[in-house]
Write an enzyme that holds these catalytic residues in place. Structure first.
Site, short mmCIF file in Angstrom:
data_model
loop_
_atom_site.label_atom_id
_atom_site.label_comp_id
_atom_site.label_asym_id
_atom_site.label_seq_id
_atom_site.Cartn_x
_atom_site.Cartn_y
_atom_site.Cartn_z
N GLY A 57 0.66 -1.44 0.26
CA GLY A 57 -0.21 -0.09 0.31
C GLY A 57 0.52 0.86 0.07
O GLY A 57 1.66 1.06 0.25
N MET A 58 0.25 2.24 -0.80
CA MET A 58 1.23 3.77 -0.22
C MET A 58 0.00 4.66 0.19
O MET A 58 -1.18 4.62 -0.41
CB MET A 58 1.60 4.14 -2.03
CG MET A 58 2.55 5.17 -2.22
SD MET A 58 4.38 5.07 -0.77
CE MET A 58 3.45 7.02 -0.05
N GLU A 59 0.07 5.18 1.04
CA GLU A 59 -0.67 6.11 1.58
C GLU A 59 -0.84 7.42 1.20
O GLU A 59 -0.88 9.12 1.74
CB GLU A 59 -0.38 6.26 2.76
CG GLU A 59 1.27 7.17 2.87
CD GLU A 59 2.65 6.57 3.65
OE1 GLU A 59 2.79 5.85 2.57
OE2 GLU A 59 3.70 6.53 3.18
N HIS A 106 -2.48 0.07 8.35
CA HIS A 106 -0.92 0.80 8.03
C HIS A 106 -1.25 1.97 7.17
O HIS A 106 -0.84 2.99 7.88
CB HIS A 106 -0.65 -0.37 8.01
CG HIS A 106 1.08 0.16 7.32
ND1 HIS A 106 1.97 -0.05 8.10
CD2 HIS A 106 1.63 0.98 6.05
CE1 HIS A 106 3.00 1.12 7.83
NE2 HIS A 106 2.89 1.28 7.10
N GLU A 107 -1.67 1.91 6.71
CA GLU A 107 -1.62 3.16 5.35
C GLU A 107 -3.17 4.33 5.95
O GLU A 107 -1.93 5.52 6.14
CB GLU A 107 -2.37 2.47 3.97
CG GLU A 107 -1.32 1.52 3.10
CD GLU A 107 0.13 1.97 3.05
OE1 GLU A 107 0.38 3.45 3.42
OE2 GLU A 107 0.78 0.80 3.09
N HIS A 134 -1.00 6.41 8.21
CA HIS A 134 -0.24 7.28 8.05
C HIS A 134 -0.77 8.92 7.58
O HIS A 134 -0.04 9.60 7.61
CB HIS A 134 0.00 6.70 6.48
CG HIS A 134 2.14 6.39 6.28
ND1 HIS A 134 2.91 6.51 7.08
CD2 HIS A 134 1.79 4.89 5.96
CE1 HIS A 134 3.78 5.29 6.88
NE2 HIS A 134 3.45 4.63 6.63
N GLU A 194 7.24 5.39 9.28
CA GLU A 194 6.87 3.86 9.03
C GLU A 194 7.36 3.06 10.84
O GLU A 194 6.42 2.14 10.88
CB GLU A 194 8.19 2.98 8.16
CG GLU A 194 7.88 3.27 7.58
CD GLU A 194 6.30 3.24 6.60
OE1 GLU A 194 5.74 2.75 6.72
OE2 GLU A 194 6.13 3.57 5.22
N ASP A 218 15.83 4.01 -0.99
CA ASP A 218 15.72 2.83 -1.40
C ASP A 218 16.30 1.76 -0.62
O ASP A 218 16.32 0.57 -0.22
CB ASP A 218 15.14 2.42 -2.99
CG ASP A 218 14.28 0.98 -2.74
OD1 ASP A 218 12.66 2.48 -2.50
OD2 ASP A 218 14.34 1.05 -3.91
N TYR A 236 10.37 0.44 10.60
CA TYR A 236 9.26 -0.68 10.98
C TYR A 236 8.86 -1.01 12.24
O TYR A 236 7.97 -0.17 13.16
CB TYR A 236 8.57 -1.61 9.38
CG TYR A 236 8.37 -0.53 8.41
CD1 TYR A 236 7.28 -0.52 7.97
CD2 TYR A 236 9.26 -0.87 7.00
CE1 TYR A 236 6.62 -0.01 6.81
CE2 TYR A 236 8.80 -0.53 6.00
CZ TYR A 236 8.03 -0.04 5.90
OH TYR A 236 7.44 0.99 4.84
N ARG A 266 4.67 -7.32 -6.52
CA ARG A 266 4.59 -6.17 -5.58
C ARG A 266 6.00 -7.12 -5.03
O ARG A 266 6.70 -8.35 -4.27
CB ARG A 266 3.78 -7.64 -3.87
CG ARG A 266 3.88 -6.82 -2.75
CD ARG A 266 2.26 -6.58 -2.22
NE ARG A 266 2.70 -6.34 -0.54
CZ ARG A 266 1.85 -7.03 0.00
NH1 ARG A 266 0.86 -7.55 -0.33
NH2 ARG A 266 1.47 -6.34 1.69
N LYS A 321 7.81 -6.97 -1.46
CA LYS A 321 8.07 -7.78 -0.61
C LYS A 321 7.59 -9.32 -0.75
O LYS A 321 8.48 -10.01 -0.08
CB LYS A 321 7.20 -6.99 0.55
CG LYS A 321 6.79 -8.14 1.61
CD LYS A 321 5.56 -7.95 2.53
CE LYS A 321 4.88 -9.04 2.88
NZ LYS A 321 3.83 -8.84 4.03
N1 BES Z 1 4.78 4.07 2.81
C1 BES Z 1 5.40 2.69 2.85
C2 BES Z 1 5.76 2.14 0.99
C3 BES Z 1 6.81 3.22 0.81
C4 BES Z 1 7.67 2.96 1.40
C5 BES Z 1 7.08 3.37 -0.53
C6 BES Z 1 9.24 3.88 0.76
C7 BES Z 1 7.76 3.30 -1.32
C8 BES Z 1 9.36 4.16 -0.18
C9 BES Z 1 3.32 2.33 2.77
O1 BES Z 1 3.30 2.44 3.92
C10 BES Z 1 3.97 0.62 3.30
O2 BES Z 1 4.55 0.47 4.26
N2 BES Z 1 3.73 -0.18 2.57
C11 BES Z 1 3.88 -1.93 3.12
C12 BES Z 1 2.62 -2.41 3.93
C13 BES Z 1 3.00 -2.50 5.46
C14 BES Z 1 1.64 -3.41 5.96
C15 BES Z 1 3.82 -2.64 6.08
C16 BES Z 1 4.44 -2.45 2.03
O3 BES Z 1 3.71 -2.09 0.51
O4 BES Z 1 4.75 -3.57 1.50
ZN ZN Z 2 4.64 2.24 5.89
#
Ligand code: BES
Ligand code: ZN
Length: 656
Positions: free
Chosen positions: A310-312, A336-337, A340, A359, A418, A426, A599, A601
């Site tokens: 997700g992106m907030e 989470h989002e 933010h 985070e 990045d 987190y 994705r 992750k």
């Molecule tokens: N803001 C982040 C995504 C992000 C961080 C994009 C750094 C680019 C650079 C977003 O809120 C996030 O943390 N997303 C996580 C989900 C969360 C539940 C840990 C994700 O995308 O997995």
């Molecule tokens: Zn986040």
């Protein structure tokens, strides 16, 4: 080009001026009738040394952007977006130029508001940062840049119809965080330089555009030729990485008085069902941390190549479709989002070294929202999963618990922000807040946190300012407490401090015992798997011995249908286990997963695991990546490219 460098006094005077301009509080602004453009709220910029953003060319102490007005046309054939960006500027007395961030932009002209050309030049380009655009102001307080983004702009992904759910229309979405928005918006791309913005976006009919601001005309208006124009505004100053756009065959369904979801029509029903609890989450967050200050909270479920969970983006969270499990089991992502909206969007990391403030606070609040809605057990399970991942991730870093990247306040000198992305900001960040909470008690901690958001609303935050606020408003000179917390170690030292508050959930104890039992030969039929929740299933798969005989893996897969799981987290945990065992029958499921979503992750650890299995895994990785790469977003393909290239070299050096 002449250079203006302000004297110390000029800098200080300008800082004072900025603070003065920001003195009208956001509350007062939002109560007032809609502000005319001349009275827009201006947020202060921090000018302390630790607030200096090494990932931006901007010199806000000389001149800064306060407002961005975009007038852009999307060209799906050329995969470019172009038009004008008109920037409002506040300059220090005597300032001659403003420096903006750009990356790959084709600049056509720069003028003042009256259309008179202003001298400009692009400085040398850096691989990570792009190139500074230096504009001579000649007294202008507004400048207009005519430009086009490059077809390979990293913030933008242009999807062919085949990459969408409906398969009929193309799709475009942007991803700004951390420093990608400079590939489509020429502004000061620094999280500490907050800007209000407005946009007019022309898209080909029958597509629709949505953005992370107030949607002024949801149906758009016809424009000459075969297109529609959509209008947006954000009247609260936001960090520029939060400006976001999506264009496609997008439908909307309301979920509650201030919530709703956008998705491609064929996804809408499933999305709305999954997100039904969102309004309750806002209520819970408000009761803990004060009013939700962005009016609406809508979400858009994007096509599967979206590189994040997700992106907030303010007022419009961007989501991966992999969060739709059918049973709402993965909605902690929404918690989470949404969180933010306080930590990140309201109080924002001043630099990317302070990313943990975004985070870590958000992960902590995510847990509190989950606890309110679904009870302490489910919340604790999620915290424990995060904790497990964090420990494994730090152990795997070079230097393990001594790795500099396991510090909360990290050093990103010469690196892309990045590179600092890990579980540390987190889960170590959230653990710090839980540790403080445990030390002072929930009531006092909650009162402090709520006050923190009020005191710093719509402002940037550095790690040292956070410490100052915590000491002033919570620790208040209590030396025993100060010593007990050991904030210095938590924030500036690597590893995980001994005083970390660790949550252990009851529901994982049975699961751990079952995993151990299965590892030592217990029958698959004895497992409670079918009645476990999603987090317990993931825990189980992660807790199994990494080496299992193929028959046992086959039993698990056939009994619980793991390779066909519609829960992306469960599928991911299963595929990792399968790869570690070079379990051939899971490869088709792996290939399906890696070619059906992007994705990062999920994608990164799976390719990493394949490459770790040398002669077995590398050919599989290469074959799958050849198919998957063209479908991935630049964020994901950049990471996997580096993996694929780095690995053999590293092996070579290790062998020597
Ligand atoms: N803001 C982040 C995504 C992000 C961080 C994009 C750094 C680019 C650079 C977003 O809120 C996030 O943390 N997303 C996580 C989900 C969360 C539940 C840990 C994700 O995308 O997995
Ligand atoms: Zn986040």
């Amino acid at each position: 080009m002449p250079h203006f460098s302000p004297s110390r006094t000029a800098g200080a005077a300008f800082a004072a001026a900025l603070l003065f301009l920001a003195a009208c509080s956001p509350e007062k602004q939002s109560e007032a009738p809609k502000a005319a453009s001349t009275e827009r709220m201006v947020a202060p910029v921090l000018l302390t040394e630790d607030a200096k953003d090494i990932h931006s060319y901007a010199r806000p102490e000389i001149a800064r952007v306060t407002h961005v007005a975009l007038d852009l046309v999307t060209d799906f054939d050329a995969r470019r977006i172009g038009g004008t960006a008109t920037l409002d500027i506040q300059a220090a007395e005597g300032a001659r130029e403003i420096i903006l961030d750009t990356k790959g932009l084709e600049i056509h002209s720069v003028t003042n508001a009256e259309g008179q050309p202003l001298p400009w030049k692009l400085g040398p380009a850096d691989e990570n940062l792009g190139a500074p655009l230096i504009v001579q102001l000649n007294g202008a307080d507004q400048i207009r840049i005519a430009y086009k983004s490059a077809p390979d702009a990293a913030a933008l992904q242009w999807l062919s119809p085949a990459q969408t759910a409906g398969k009929k229309y193309p799709f475009l979405f942007s991803q700004g965080q951390a420093i990608l928005n400079r590939t489509w918006i020429p502004t000061q791309d620094s999280p500490g330089i907050r800007q209000t913005w407005e946009a007019r976006i022309v898209v080909p009919a029958p597509l629709k555009a949505v953005m992370s601001g107030r949607n002024l005309m949801p149906e758009g208006e016809e424009v000459e030729g075969d297109g529609r124009a959509f209008h947006f505004e954000m009247d609260k100053p936001v960090a520029p990485y939060l400006i976001a756009l999506a264009v496609g065959d997008i439908a909307f369904q309301s979920l509650g008085p201030r919530t709703g979801v956008y998705a491609e029509p064929s996804m809408l029903k499933a999305a709305a069902n999954e997100l039904a609890d969102t309004e309750k989450m806002i209520d819970a967050a408000e009761s803990l941390y004060g009013p939700y200050r962005w009016e609406r909270y809508d979400m858009i479920v994007l096509p599967p190549s979206f590189p994040f969970g997700g992106m907030e983006n303010p007022r419009l969270t961007f989501l991966t479709p992999t969060m739709i499990a059918g049973d709402r089991s993965l909605v902690s992502l929404i918690a989470h989002e949404l969180a933010h909206s306080w930590s990140g969007n309201l109080v924002t990391n001043a630099t990317w070294a302070d990313f943990w403030l975004n985070e870590g606070f958000t992960s902590y609040i995510e847990g509190r929202i989950m606890e309110r809605l679904y009870g302490p057990e489910r919340a604790a399970q999620l915290v424990e999963l995060g904790w497990e991942d964090l420990n494994a991730e730090i152990e795997a870093m070079e230097g393990g618990m001594d790795s500099p990247d396991s510090r909360l306040h990290i050093d990103l000198e010469g690196r892309n922000p990045d590179d600092g992305m890990s579980g540390v900001p987190y889960d170590k960040g959230a653990a710090l807040l839980r540790t403080i909470e445990a030390a002072v008690g929930r009531e006092r901690f909650d009162a402090w946190l709520r006050g923190y958001f009020d005191r710093h609303a719509f402002q940037p935050m550095t790690t040292s300012l956070f410490l100052e606020d915590l000491r002033t408003h919570l620790i208040q000179g209590n030396e025993t407490l100060e010593a007990k917390l050991d904030l210095q170690e938590w924030i500036y030292e690597p590893g995980i401090p001994d005083n970390a508050m660790v949550l252990r959930s009851r529901g994982f104890r049975d699961v751990d015992a079952a995993a151990q039992g299965f590892g030592t030969g217990a029958p698959v039929a004895s497992l409670g798997f079918p009645k476990w929740n999603s987090a317990q299933r993931v825990r189980f798969l992660n807790a199994l011995p990494r080496a299992l005989p193929p028959e046992r893996l086959a039993e698990l897969d056939t009994t619980f249908g793991l390779s066909r799981s519609t829960n992306s987290e469960v599928l991911f945990a299963w595929l990792r286990l399968a790869i570690a065992n070079r379990y051939e029958p899971a490869v088709p499921a792996l290939e399906r997963f890696l070619t059906s979503m992007g994705r990062r992750k999920f994608v990164e650890p799976l390719f990493e695991a394949l490459l770790a299995e040398d002669e077995w895994g590398r050919p599989i990785a290469e074959r799958i990546y050849a198919r998957a790469r063209p479908t991935y977003h630049a964020v994901t393909s950049g990471t996997i490219d580096a993996l694929m290239e780095a690995e053999p070299e590293e092996e070579e050096t290790a062998a020597r």
